[in-house]
Write a protein that holds these residues in place. Structure first.
Motif, mmCIF file in Angstrom:
data_model
loop_
_atom_site.group_PDB
_atom_site.id
_atom_site.type_symbol
_atom_site.label_atom_id
_atom_site.label_comp_id
_atom_site.label_asym_id
_atom_site.label_seq_id
_atom_site.Cartn_x
_atom_site.Cartn_y
_atom_site.Cartn_z
ATOM 1 N N TYR A 167 36.663 35.918 -13.326
ATOM 2 C CA TYR A 167 35.448 35.612 -12.210
ATOM 3 C C TYR A 167 35.491 34.106 -12.102
ATOM 4 N N VAL A 168 35.324 33.817 -10.554
ATOM 5 C CA VAL A 168 35.579 32.318 -10.357
ATOM 6 C C VAL A 168 34.294 31.782 -9.919
ATOM 7 N N GLY A 169 33.788 30.736 -10.476
ATOM 8 C CA GLY A 169 32.427 30.248 -9.966
ATOM 9 C C GLY A 169 32.214 28.686 -10.392
ATOM 10 N N ASP A 170 31.273 28.215 -9.831
ATOM 11 C CA ASP A 170 31.016 26.966 -9.814
ATOM 12 C C ASP A 170 29.859 26.491 -10.510
ATOM 13 N N ALA A 171 29.125 27.414 -11.024
ATOM 14 C CA ALA A 171 27.937 27.209 -11.834
ATOM 15 C C ALA A 171 27.864 27.617 -13.396
ATOM 16 N N LEU A 172 27.206 27.160 -13.997
ATOM 17 C CA LEU A 172 26.942 27.542 -15.483
ATOM 18 C C LEU A 172 26.838 29.331 -15.525
ATOM 19 N N TYR A 190 36.238 22.296 -7.947
ATOM 20 C CA TYR A 190 35.974 21.754 -6.848
ATOM 21 C C TYR A 190 34.522 21.977 -5.951
ATOM 22 N N GLY A 191 33.798 22.844 -6.509
ATOM 23 C CA GLY A 191 32.623 23.266 -6.226
ATOM 24 C C GLY A 191 31.434 22.267 -6.173
ATOM 25 N N ILE A 208 40.165 25.413 -12.368
ATOM 26 C CA ILE A 208 41.174 25.233 -11.161
ATOM 27 C C ILE A 208 40.313 23.942 -10.327
ATOM 28 N N SER A 209 41.352 23.282 -9.889
ATOM 29 C CA SER A 209 40.881 22.250 -9.229
ATOM 30 C C SER A 209 40.845 22.420 -7.447
ATOM 31 N N LEU A 214 44.587 29.321 -8.648
ATOM 32 C CA LEU A 214 44.441 30.816 -9.088
ATOM 33 C C LEU A 214 45.798 31.579 -9.088
ATOM 34 N N LEU A 215 46.330 31.261 -7.943
ATOM 35 C CA LEU A 215 47.567 32.493 -7.972
ATOM 36 C C LEU A 215 48.838 32.239 -8.725
#
Length: 218
Positions: A167-172, A190-191, A208-209, A214-215
Motif C-alpha cells: 500500500y502506497v501513501g503519503d500520510a502517517l 514525493y507527496g 519511493i521518491s 515502485l516498478l
C-alpha cells in the motif's frame, strides 16, 4: 524484493494525484468570502492529505472552534466539487507506473479517505485511474484509515492475500493502516509530507521518491 507484489493499493490525494492547488483554492475562496487572510501554496500543500477538515483547521486556526464547522465544511466541499479538477494532475511517474501494472496484469486499487462522491467525480477526469480494480473511499465502510478495514476489504476485492500486496501513501495514517492490515507499507516521499527527516519514525517498509520507482518491486 523484486517481483514480490502481486497487487498494489494506492492512496489518492498526495500519492496518485496532486490535488493540493484545487483544495487550496476551495479554502482560499472561503477565507476571502469571510475576509480572512489567504493561505500560501507552500503552507497548504503540506496539509492537503488531511482533506477538508485539515484545510479548515489551517485556515481558521483556533477560531474554528467558535464557528459553525459543519456549515464551513459543507461550503468548502461545495466549492471543491465545482472546481475539482482545475489544477489537479498526476504526480510524475504515476502514468508510467499504472500503465506498466496494467501491461503486466498486476491488479491495483485505490483506498482513500476522500468522500465517495468526490472520489467518483474526480476519477472521471483521469481515464487511466478508472481502470483500477477496486475503489474504497472514506465513506464506503464503517471505518476509514488508519483503521485497516478499508485495506482488508480492498485486498478481498482483488482476491489477494495481504502478504501479496503493498500500500502506497503519503500520510502517517496510510502507513498505520497498512501495518495494522499486515500489508507492506510504502511511503510516497514525493507527496504531501512536511518533515521528510522524520519519516524513519513511521517505520514503513519501503520509501519511493517517484511513483515509478515502485516498478522494481512489481
Amino acid at each position: 524484493m523484486s517481483g514480490s507484489f502481486a497487487g498494489v493499493l494506492f492512496d489518492l490525494d498526495g500519492t496518485l494525484l496532486d490535488t493540493a492547488r484545487d483544495l487550496g483554492s476551495a479554502l482560499n475562496s472561503l477565507l476571502a468570502q469571510m475576509q480572512r487572510p489567504l493561505i500560501a501554496y507552500a503552507d497548504y500543500r503540506k496539509i492537503a492529505s488531511d482533506g477538508a477538515k485539515g484545510m479548515l483547521e489551517l485556515g481558521f486556526g483556533d477560531e474554528l472552534k467558535t464557528l459553525d464547522f459543519q456549515n464551513l465544511h459543507q461550503k468548502f466541499l461545495d466549492y471543491y466539487a465545482t472546481h475539482i479538477c482545475v489544477d489537479t494532475c498526476y504526480f510524475d511517474g504515476v502514468e508510467k507506473l499504472l500503465t506498466e501494472l496494467n501491461y503486466k496484469s498486476i491488479p491495483w486499487g485505490i483506498v482513500t479517505n476522500k468522500p465517495g462522491d468526490l472520489t467518483t467525480q474526480l476519477l472521471t477526469y483521469f481515464p487511466l485511474l478508472a481502470q483500477c480494480h477496486v475503489v474504497v473511499s472514506g465513506d464506503t465502510l464503517a471505518e476509514r484509515k488508519p483503521h485497516p478495514l478499508p485495506l482488508l476489504y480492498a485486498a478481498q476485492k482483488l482476491n489477494l492475500e495481504v502478504n501479496q500486496l503493498c500500500y502506497v501513501g503519503d500520510a502517517l495514517r496510510d502507513i498505520q493502516a497498512a501495518q495494522a492490515a499486515n500489508i507492506t507499507s510504502v511511503i510516497a516521499q514525493y507527496g504531501y509530507i512536511e518533515h521528510l527527516d522524520q519519516l524513519s519514525d513511521w517505520q514503513a517498509d519501503l520509501h519511493i521518491s517517484q511513483a515509478s520507482d515502485l516498478l522494481v518491486y512489481c
